[in-house]
Design an enzyme around this catalytic site. Structure first.
Site, PDB file in Angstrom:
ATOM      1  N   ALA A  71       1.705  20.459  13.760  1.00  0.00           N
ATOM      2  CA  ALA A  71       1.199  19.165  14.224  1.00  0.00           C
ATOM      3  C   ALA A  71       1.360  18.105  13.136  1.00  0.00           C
ATOM      4  O   ALA A  71       1.327  18.412  11.942  1.00  0.00           O
ATOM      5  CB  ALA A  71      -0.268  19.291  14.605  1.00  0.00           C
ATOM      6  N   GLY A 116       1.793  24.845  14.496  1.00  0.00           N
ATOM      7  CA  GLY A 116       2.436  24.562  15.771  1.00  0.00           C
ATOM      8  C   GLY A 116       3.923  24.866  15.779  1.00  0.00           C
ATOM      9  O   GLY A 116       4.500  25.172  16.826  1.00  0.00           O
ATOM     10  N   GLU A 119       4.071  28.391  16.541  1.00  0.00           N
ATOM     11  CA  GLU A 119       3.662  28.560  17.943  1.00  0.00           C
ATOM     12  C   GLU A 119       4.801  28.215  18.901  1.00  0.00           C
ATOM     13  O   GLU A 119       4.945  28.854  19.948  1.00  0.00           O
ATOM     14  CB  GLU A 119       2.426  27.711  18.240  1.00  0.00           C
ATOM     15  CG  GLU A 119       1.179  28.291  17.584  1.00  0.00           C
ATOM     16  CD  GLU A 119      -0.040  27.393  17.713  1.00  0.00           C
ATOM     17  OE1 GLU A 119      -1.078  27.891  18.179  1.00  0.00           O
ATOM     18  OE2 GLU A 119       0.056  26.200  17.370  1.00  0.00           O
ATOM     19  N   GLU A 139      -3.918  27.135  10.423  1.00  0.00           N
ATOM     20  CA  GLU A 139      -4.814  26.108  10.964  1.00  0.00           C
ATOM     21  C   GLU A 139      -6.240  26.149  10.421  1.00  0.00           C
ATOM     22  O   GLU A 139      -6.850  25.104  10.200  1.00  0.00           O
ATOM     23  CB  GLU A 139      -4.848  26.191  12.505  1.00  0.00           C
ATOM     24  CG  GLU A 139      -3.631  25.587  13.187  1.00  0.00           C
ATOM     25  CD  GLU A 139      -2.480  26.561  13.366  1.00  0.00           C
ATOM     26  OE1 GLU A 139      -1.567  26.249  14.145  1.00  0.00           O
ATOM     27  OE2 GLU A 139      -2.485  27.630  12.709  1.00  0.00           O
TER      28      GLU A 139
END
Length: 265
Positions: A71, A116, A119, A139
């Protein structure tokens, strides 16, 4: 490179025959996923979902040192609580867009795939990495949790205890250990992740597009079901392909000792 189609400023789609390359292209930010980039990923995936020419999708990066660093925390830092809440569906749309692609998907991880970024790779069916790869879900070290599917996809891949250790420690894992732990599936020498992923995509794309989509559906829907229920899912997927033009062509080509010309329906 074949023809290139842009989705916003940061995402490109390149075609290599029936293999489609979904390219993360925000080099100045190491592909950090901003709200705008998230919308672009979702839009590209929505278009590819209905694209009958796309038999396999390979997720790549233009950055020489990163697949994607997760992110965009600079952007996140500027958000009010209300903006953060409003942005959540956009974020989910990006990761869900990759996860829900109906054809086989391959991630080509070169350099950092963190948070992310990892991910996005976990949302693909197969992860190809090279010796530069560094993966992880850090995270909790910045006060959040993996929110792009990481807490659900990682344990399905490596088991709950291993996923817990990786998520709670927030540690980064380098290529060799990542392969050993099953965080990536194929490890190639040097910096050849993209080349290998596209080659693997081409091998997959030589097969029946109807078969590929049905096999993926059976694999995905059957996950987490007991065996009896899973076999019913498989049977339903088999019925979808058994009466398809692809099956007729595949059997004919086999008997005539020639390469099949898949109708794709």
């Amino acid at each position: 490179m074949g023809d290139e189609q842009r989705y916003g400023e940061y995402v490109a789609v390149r075609r290599h025959g029936h293999v489609v390359e979904l390219v993360l292209d925000r080099p100045k930010a190491m592909n950090a996923v901003s709200a705008e980039m998230g919308r672009s990923i979702a839009a590209a995936c929505a278009a590819l979902t209905d694209d009958r020419d796309a038999r396999v999708v390979v997720l790549t990066s233009t950055h020489e040192r990163a697949f994607c660093v997760g992110a965009d925390l600079k952007e996140r830092n500027s958000f009010s609580d209300a903006e953060l809440r409003r942005q959540r569906p956009t974020s989910r749309g990006a990761y869900g867009g990759v996860l829900e692609l109906p054809m086989p998907t391959i991630a080509a991880v070169h350099g950092f795939a963190l948070g992310g970024g990892f991910e996005l790779a976990l949302s693909c069916d197969v992860i190809v990495a090279d010796s530069t790869a560094v993966v992880g879900l850090p995270e909790v070290s910045v006060g959040v949790i993996p929110g792009g599917g990481g807490t659900q996809l990682l344990p399905r891949r490596v088991g709950s205890a291993r996923a817990a250790e990786l998520i709670f420690s927030a540690r980064r894992v380098e290529a060799a250990e990542a392969r050993e732990l099953g965080l990536v599936d194929v490890l190639v020498e040097g910096d050849g992740a993209r080349t290998e992923a596209l080659a693997l995509g081409a091998r997959m794309a030589a097969n029946s597009p109807v078969g590929l989509r049905a096999a993926k559906r059976a694999l995905r829907l059957g996950q987490g079901l007991d065996l009896r229920a899973g076999l019913e899912v498989e049977d339903a997927a088999w019925r979808d392909v058994a009466f398809s033009g692809d099956r007729v062509e595949g059997v004919a080509a086999f008997n005539e000792k020639r390469k099949p010309e898949w109708p794709g329906e």
